[in-house]
Design a protein around this motif. Sequence first.
Motif, PDB file in Angstrom:
ATOM      1  N   PRO A  69      -0.442 -25.908 -42.957  1.00 48.15           N
ATOM      2  CA  PRO A  69      -1.442 -25.401 -42.019  1.00 48.15           C
ATOM      3  C   PRO A  69      -0.782 -24.698 -40.830  1.00 48.15           C
ATOM      4  CG  PRO A  69      -2.020 -27.618 -42.699  1.00 48.15           C
ATOM      5  CD  PRO A  69      -0.642 -27.338 -43.248  1.00 48.15           C
ATOM      6  N   ALA A  70      -1.340 -23.544 -40.465  1.00 47.57           N
ATOM      7  CA  ALA A  70      -0.771 -22.754 -39.368  1.00 47.57           C
ATOM      8  C   ALA A  70      -1.816 -21.779 -38.858  1.00 47.57           C
ATOM      9  CB  ALA A  70       0.460 -21.988 -39.844  1.00 47.57           C
ATOM     10  N   ARG A  71      -1.621 -21.326 -37.629  1.00 48.51           N
ATOM     11  CA  ARG A  71      -2.430 -20.256 -37.044  1.00 48.51           C
ATOM     12  C   ARG A  71      -1.630 -18.971 -37.188  1.00 48.51           C
ATOM     13  NH1 ARG A  71      -7.512 -19.690 -35.946  1.00 48.51           N
ATOM     14  NH2 ARG A  71      -7.508 -21.788 -35.101  1.00 48.51           N
ATOM     15  N   LEU A  72      -2.257 -17.930 -37.724  1.00 49.18           N
ATOM     16  CA  LEU A  72      -1.596 -16.646 -37.931  1.00 49.18           C
ATOM     17  C   LEU A  72      -1.618 -15.841 -36.638  1.00 49.18           C
ATOM     18  CD1 LEU A  72      -0.414 -14.315 -39.600  1.00 49.18           C
ATOM     19  CD2 LEU A  72      -2.711 -13.847 -40.433  1.00 49.18           C
ATOM     20  N   ILE A  73      -0.443 -15.388 -36.211  1.00 54.53           N
ATOM     21  CA  ILE A  73      -0.307 -14.528 -35.031  1.00 54.53           C
ATOM     22  C   ILE A  73       0.519 -13.316 -35.462  1.00 54.53           C
ATOM     23  CG2 ILE A  73       0.627 -14.316 -32.693  1.00 54.53           C
ATOM     24  CD1 ILE A  73       0.374 -17.414 -32.513  1.00 54.53           C
ATOM     25  N   VAL A  74       0.063 -12.126 -35.119  1.00 53.86           N
ATOM     26  CA  VAL A  74       0.797 -10.897 -35.437  1.00 53.86           C
ATOM     27  C   VAL A  74       1.060 -10.160 -34.135  1.00 53.86           C
ATOM     28  CG1 VAL A  74       0.793  -8.721 -36.718  1.00 53.86           C
ATOM     29  CG2 VAL A  74      -0.372 -10.724 -37.674  1.00 53.86           C
ATOM     30  N   GLU A  75       2.292  -9.709 -33.974  1.00 58.93           N
ATOM     31  CA  GLU A  75       2.662  -8.873 -32.831  1.00 58.93           C
ATOM     32  C   GLU A  75       3.116  -7.520 -33.352  1.00 58.93           C
ATOM     33  OE1 GLU A  75       4.188 -12.163 -29.601  1.00 58.93           O
ATOM     34  OE2 GLU A  75       5.689 -11.194 -30.864  1.00 58.93           O
ATOM     35  N   THR A  76       2.729  -6.450 -32.652  1.00 62.57           N
ATOM     36  CA  THR A  76       3.166  -5.106 -33.015  1.00 62.57           C
ATOM     37  C   THR A  76       3.858  -4.459 -31.821  1.00 62.57           C
ATOM     38  OG1 THR A  76       1.068  -4.073 -32.355  1.00 62.57           O
ATOM     39  CG2 THR A  76       1.281  -4.779 -34.659  1.00 62.57           C
ATOM     40  N   SER A  77       4.693  -3.479 -32.147  1.00 63.96           N
ATOM     41  CA  SER A  77       5.432  -2.766 -31.118  1.00 63.96           C
ATOM     42  C   SER A  77       5.814  -1.391 -31.643  1.00 63.96           C
ATOM     43  CB  SER A  77       6.696  -3.560 -30.751  1.00 63.96           C
ATOM     44  OG  SER A  77       7.470  -2.842 -29.809  1.00 63.96           O
ATOM     45  N   ALA A  78       6.051  -0.470 -30.729  1.00 59.56           N
ATOM     46  CA  ALA A  78       6.526   0.856 -31.096  1.00 59.56           C
ATOM     47  C   ALA A  78       8.021   0.834 -31.412  1.00 59.56           C
ATOM     48  CB  ALA A  78       6.234   1.849 -29.975  1.00 59.56           C
ATOM     49  N   THR A  79       8.711  -0.240 -31.011  1.00 59.63           N
ATOM     50  CA  THR A  79      10.152  -0.325 -31.224  1.00 59.63           C
ATOM     51  C   THR A  79      10.521  -1.662 -31.866  1.00 59.63           C
ATOM     52  OG1 THR A  79      10.573  -1.334 -29.073  1.00 59.63           O
ATOM     53  CG2 THR A  79      10.584   1.074 -29.155  1.00 59.63           C
ATOM     54  N   GLU A  80      11.699  -1.688 -32.478  1.00 54.45           N
ATOM     55  CA  GLU A  80      12.201  -2.920 -33.096  1.00 54.45           C
ATOM     56  C   GLU A  80      12.486  -4.017 -32.078  1.00 54.45           C
ATOM     57  OE1 GLU A  80      15.084  -2.704 -36.481  1.00 54.45           O
ATOM     58  OE2 GLU A  80      15.134  -0.588 -35.859  1.00 54.45           O
ATOM     59  N   GLU A 112       2.331   7.062 -36.542  1.00 52.56           N
ATOM     60  CA  GLU A 112       3.476   6.394 -35.914  1.00 52.56           C
ATOM     61  C   GLU A 112       4.004   5.249 -36.776  1.00 52.56           C
ATOM     62  OE1 GLU A 112       4.944   7.163 -32.932  1.00 52.56           O
ATOM     63  OE2 GLU A 112       3.596   8.893 -32.781  1.00 52.56           O
ATOM     64  N   GLN A 113       5.290   5.000 -36.612  1.00 51.09           N
ATOM     65  CA  GLN A 113       5.924   3.838 -37.233  1.00 51.09           C
ATOM     66  C   GLN A 113       5.518   2.604 -36.425  1.00 51.09           C
ATOM     67  OE1 GLN A 113       7.857   4.256 -39.937  1.00 51.09           O
ATOM     68  NE2 GLN A 113       8.538   2.178 -40.222  1.00 51.09           N
ATOM     69  N   ILE A 114       4.982   1.581 -37.092  1.00 52.73           N
ATOM     70  CA  ILE A 114       4.541   0.356 -36.437  1.00 52.73           C
ATOM     71  C   ILE A 114       5.465  -0.772 -36.869  1.00 52.73           C
ATOM     72  CG2 ILE A 114       2.640  -1.288 -36.123  1.00 52.73           C
ATOM     73  CD1 ILE A 114       2.016   1.580 -35.106  1.00 52.73           C
ATOM     74  N   HIS A 115       6.098  -1.405 -35.905  1.00 51.21           N
ATOM     75  CA  HIS A 115       6.921  -2.585 -36.175  1.00 51.21           C
ATOM     76  C   HIS A 115       6.033  -3.798 -35.939  1.00 51.21           C
ATOM     77  CE1 HIS A 115      10.713  -0.300 -36.200  1.00 51.21           C
ATOM     78  NE2 HIS A 115      10.066   0.468 -35.335  1.00 51.21           N
ATOM     79  N   TYR A 116       6.053  -4.729 -36.881  1.00 49.77           N
ATOM     80  CA  TYR A 116       5.236  -5.926 -36.693  1.00 49.77           C
ATOM     81  C   TYR A 116       6.048  -7.166 -37.025  1.00 49.77           C
ATOM     82  CZ  TYR A 116       4.510  -6.013 -41.783  1.00 49.77           C
ATOM     83  OH  TYR A 116       4.691  -6.053 -43.138  1.00 49.77           O
ATOM     84  N   ARG A 117       5.653  -8.254 -36.416  1.00 55.00           N
ATOM     85  CA  ARG A 117       6.248  -9.545 -36.749  1.00 55.00           C
ATOM     86  C   ARG A 117       5.128 -10.571 -36.812  1.00 55.00           C
ATOM     87  NH1 ARG A 117       9.915 -10.225 -31.408  1.00 55.00           N
ATOM     88  NH2 ARG A 117       8.236 -10.342 -29.892  1.00 55.00           N
ATOM     89  N   VAL A 118       5.251 -11.432 -37.794  1.00 51.87           N
ATOM     90  CA  VAL A 118       4.266 -12.479 -38.023  1.00 51.87           C
ATOM     91  C   VAL A 118       4.851 -13.794 -37.558  1.00 51.87           C
ATOM     92  CG1 VAL A 118       3.034 -13.773 -39.807  1.00 51.87           C
ATOM     93  CG2 VAL A 118       3.170 -11.279 -39.927  1.00 51.87           C
ATOM     94  N   LEU A 119       4.085 -14.491 -36.756  1.00 48.77           N
ATOM     95  CA  LEU A 119       4.445 -15.829 -36.299  1.00 48.77           C
ATOM     96  C   LEU A 119       3.413 -16.798 -36.855  1.00 48.77           C
ATOM     97  CD1 LEU A 119       5.039 -14.862 -32.586  1.00 48.77           C
ATOM     98  CD2 LEU A 119       6.807 -15.440 -34.234  1.00 48.77           C
ATOM     99  N   LEU A 120       3.871 -17.885 -37.407  1.00 44.42           N
ATOM    100  CA  LEU A 120       2.972 -18.936 -37.858  1.00 44.42           C
ATOM    101  C   LEU A 120       3.103 -20.079 -36.873  1.00 44.42           C
ATOM    102  CD1 LEU A 120       3.648 -18.801 -41.689  1.00 44.42           C
ATOM    103  CD2 LEU A 120       1.732 -17.822 -40.419  1.00 44.42           C
ATOM    104  N   ALA A 121       2.005 -20.390 -36.207  1.00 45.21           N
ATOM    105  CA  ALA A 121       2.027 -21.401 -35.154  1.00 45.21           C
ATOM    106  C   ALA A 121       1.427 -22.703 -35.656  1.00 45.21           C
ATOM    107  CB  ALA A 121       1.242 -20.910 -33.942  1.00 45.21           C
ATOM    108  N   ASP A 122       1.989 -23.796 -35.176  1.00 44.11           N
ATOM    109  CA  ASP A 122       1.434 -25.117 -35.453  1.00 44.11           C
ATOM    110  C   ASP A 122      -0.003 -25.127 -34.925  1.00 44.11           C
ATOM    111  OD1 ASP A 122       0.649 -27.892 -34.817  1.00 44.11           O
ATOM    112  OD2 ASP A 122       2.696 -28.386 -35.439  1.00 44.11           O
ATOM    113  N   PRO A 123      -0.987 -25.532 -35.745  1.00 42.96           N
ATOM    114  CA  PRO A 123      -2.378 -25.483 -35.290  1.00 42.96           C
ATOM    115  C   PRO A 123      -2.664 -26.368 -34.082  1.00 42.96           C
ATOM    116  CG  PRO A 123      -2.237 -26.302 -37.556  1.00 42.96           C
ATOM    117  CD  PRO A 123      -0.854 -26.003 -37.102  1.00 42.96           C
ATOM    118  N   ASP A 124      -1.848 -27.391 -33.860  1.00 44.01           N
ATOM    119  CA  ASP A 124      -2.062 -28.292 -32.729  1.00 44.01           C
ATOM    120  C   ASP A 124      -1.254 -27.918 -31.498  1.00 44.01           C
ATOM    121  OD1 ASP A 124      -3.826 -29.884 -34.257  1.00 44.01           O
ATOM    122  OD2 ASP A 124      -2.105 -30.902 -35.171  1.00 44.01           O
TER     123      ASP A 124
END
Length: 184
Positions: A69-80, A112-124
């Motif tokens: 179990p996790a909460r899905l979080i996505v971050e995007t940026s124009a750069t790495e 544009e090129q989109i850089h993204y990273r996925v973070l899985l957070a503990d639901p609690d």
Amino acid sequence: MSHRPQSPFPGRRSVLRGSLAASAALALPTALGAAPALALSGRPRAGWGVQAGDVTADSGLVWVRSDRPARLIVETSATESFRNPHRWHGPLLDADTDFTGTTRLRGLPSGEQIHYRVLLADPDDARRTGEPVTGTFRTTPAGRRGGVRFLWSGDLAGQGWGINPDIGGYRIYDAMAGLDPDFF
């Protein structure tokens, strides 16, 4: 002099002293600023990687599967470097979703090129996240004036044919990457 037989089991005081020592040992690294190993384990992981798709001129869809179990979080940026990331809070991934989920990223710049990273957070505890998983995609140009370059491949070398170490391995992928496609 009376002699009591030794019990094979520890006495109450021994158990209490051992518990106190173990508690102190676990608390010490936290007090020193380092998290105990137990706190670092058990964080959600995206061991299957991430996928991006359904890309338009101003949006994209990111898909991931967690190992718990996790909460899905996505971050995007124009750069790495992710210096000024934009953050999207996605759904809760749990047994009801087979620990999978998607998040639609809207309002992205076109072409544009989109850089993204996925973070899985503990639901609690959203501060406890697993190792980020990164990727990139390119939004389509607005109005498609410049066209969209895409590449397609099939089951290349599915039986081992086509990979020739004597000429540098699988050189076709270097040629394909050199075309800088918008979609593969």
